[in-house]
Design an enzyme around this catalytic site. Structure first.
Site, PDB file in Angstrom:
ATOM      1  N   ASP A  90      -1.480 140.247 -15.465  1.00  0.00           N
ATOM      2  CA  ASP A  90      -2.237 139.014 -15.241  1.00  0.00           C
ATOM      3  C   ASP A  90      -2.097 138.051 -16.405  1.00  0.00           C
ATOM      4  OD1 ASP A  90      -3.869 140.845 -16.814  1.00  0.00           O
ATOM      5  OD2 ASP A  90      -5.547 139.456 -16.513  1.00  0.00           O
ATOM      6  N   GLU A 185      -6.452 142.429 -17.393  1.00  0.00           N
ATOM      7  CA  GLU A 185      -6.726 142.607 -18.819  1.00  0.00           C
ATOM      8  C   GLU A 185      -7.410 141.375 -19.398  1.00  0.00           C
ATOM      9  OE1 GLU A 185      -5.759 142.435 -23.227  1.00  0.00           O
ATOM     10  OE2 GLU A 185      -5.375 141.005 -21.617  1.00  0.00           O
TER      11      GLU A 185
END
EC number: 3.4.11.4
Length: 420
Positions: A90, A185
């Protein structure tokens, strides 16, 4: 000491990276789903395809968006620990990751880099001291309207390239290697659904650091804070002596925060901070969200107490209003765990040196998946990926730094095999 040769190797990290950054994988801190955005799986599915194309059979994308894969051991030694290399797919919610147009500035000459799609976005050498070491190298940036996504797609591409190297160079001996690619994350939930037992690794490394040659073995400890303020609402035409506006109470709390210290923009080194990240509401109710950072839990508690006391002082002037402050643990300083397993850091530093670099241990004013993984039973420091100016439109990474990161990953695997 054997030296792994990359002289004739055709690196794939850059080609992979240029593909990966064009896939929008932005996570969403407001979402309650896992992963927080379904589009993160678009990159995860591609990684599965590419890993299988390399010849790996043990590759899985689970329902939560985690990719697990195994590079089988090729050593006769039975004592080599299983090592995991991890990066997150991400990108930050702070700046859009849709429509990324990566640009390679070949043989960079040392001048400021003006990004073409928004000429107000300039990567100035004076603001980015690490750029001074990159003259003659090839610098990859975005076009000025998005982030680049080097955080952490540089790490993803480097792990994938290192896997390709190991699979095509069986002469490099190594133990069993596990690969892990995580979602979310950037919103503090990158390890929330990791199955540590299924992962089955003894030690790990996130590839999510900044400057060439660095290894980060200490991070912030981190909490989030959510303050819900309940005001007293009434019609504004008849509000005298009755209305207690929740938005104004929230604004008073923000204004009461110190301007010369205790904030990200005024701290450095081992100094922690109290950082407001979100405000939403109306005159009846307002919600404030903060992140609290320090290198130890005592510092976290002091800052949270400070924030609670400020809130209480303000509420004393609003007798009809109330507030609830909820603190949630995000991650803790990995050093507490890593100090119990010195080989994890020592072997990585040796791998960096074998790659022809000066190895430097650093503390990071942030956190990685490795922070939580360390406390979940997988001691996991952070190796450089070459990413710089992350979470901004000025993000950049060097081609040559990425290639060195690939070498370090391969050398880590080899050092563990040799020393076991």
């Amino acid at each position: 000491m054997p030296t792994t040769s990359f002289a004739d190797y055709s690196y794939s990290a850059i080609d992979r990276f240029l593909r990966y950054v064009q896939i929008d994988t932005q996570s969403d801190p407001q979402s309650s789903t896992n992963p927080s955005t379904e589009k993160q799986k678009n990159l995860s599915r591609l990684l599965v395809q590419e890993l299988r194309a390399m010849g790996l059979a043990d590759v899985e994308l689970d329902e939560w968006g985690y990719v697990y894969a195994t590079i089988p051991a090729n050593t006769d030694k039975t004592t080599v620990p299983t090592i995991c290399f991890c990066s997150h797919v991400d990108t930050s919610p702070d700046v859009t990751g849709a429509g990324v147009k990566p640009i390679i500035h070949y043989n960079w000459n040392g001048s400021d880099i003006r990004l073409p799609d928004d000429v107000t976005q300039v990567i100035r050498v004076g603001d980015h001291p690490d750029l001074r070491q990159q003259i003659g190298n090839d610098i990859i940036t975005g076009s000025g309207t998005t982030l680049l996504g080097a955080d952490n797609k540089a790490g993803v591409a480097e792990i994938m390239d290192a896997a390709n190297y190991l699979l095509t160079h069986p002469d490099v001996k190594h133990g069993r290697i596990r690969l892990l690619f995580t979602p979310d994350e950037e919103v503090g939930r990158g390890t929330e659904k990791v199955d540590i037992q299924k992962l089955g690794a003894d030690f790990g490394y996130t590839i999510d650091g900044e400057a060439l040659g660095t290894l980060e073995d200490e991070t912030f400890s981190a909490d989030s804070v959510r303050i819900t303020i309940q005001g007293v609402s009434t019609h504004p035409g008849f509000a005298k002596g009755k209305l207690e506006n929740a938005l104004k109470i929230a604004a008073e709390l923000l204004t009461a925060l110190p301007k010369e210290h205790l904030s990200p923009e005024t701290t450095e080194g081992k100094e922690g901070f109290v950082h407001p990240t979100h405000l939403d509401g109306n005159q009846d109710q307002a919600v404030l969200e903060f992140i609290i950072r320090d290198f130890n839990e005592v510092g976290l508690q002091e800052k949270e107490t400070y924030l609670q006391n400020k809130l209480n002082d303000i509420l004393a002037h609003y007798p009809g209003s109330s507030a609830q402050m909820v603190v949630k643990e995000q991650y803790r300083n990995m050093k507490e765990v890593l100090d119990q397993h010195p080989a994890v850091v020592d072997n990585a530093l040796e791998a960096i040196r074998r790659s022809g670099l000066s190895a430097e241990r650093r503390s990071i004013r942030g956190g990685t998946d490795g922070s939580r993984l360390s406390f979940m039973g997988l001691p996991c420091p952070n190796i450089f990926a070459g990413e710089h100016a992350f979470h901004s439109r000025l993000e950049w990474v060097s081609v040559q730094d990425m290639q060195k990161a690939v070498e370090v990953i391969v050398n880590v695997a080899q050092v563990w095999e040799e020393r076991s």
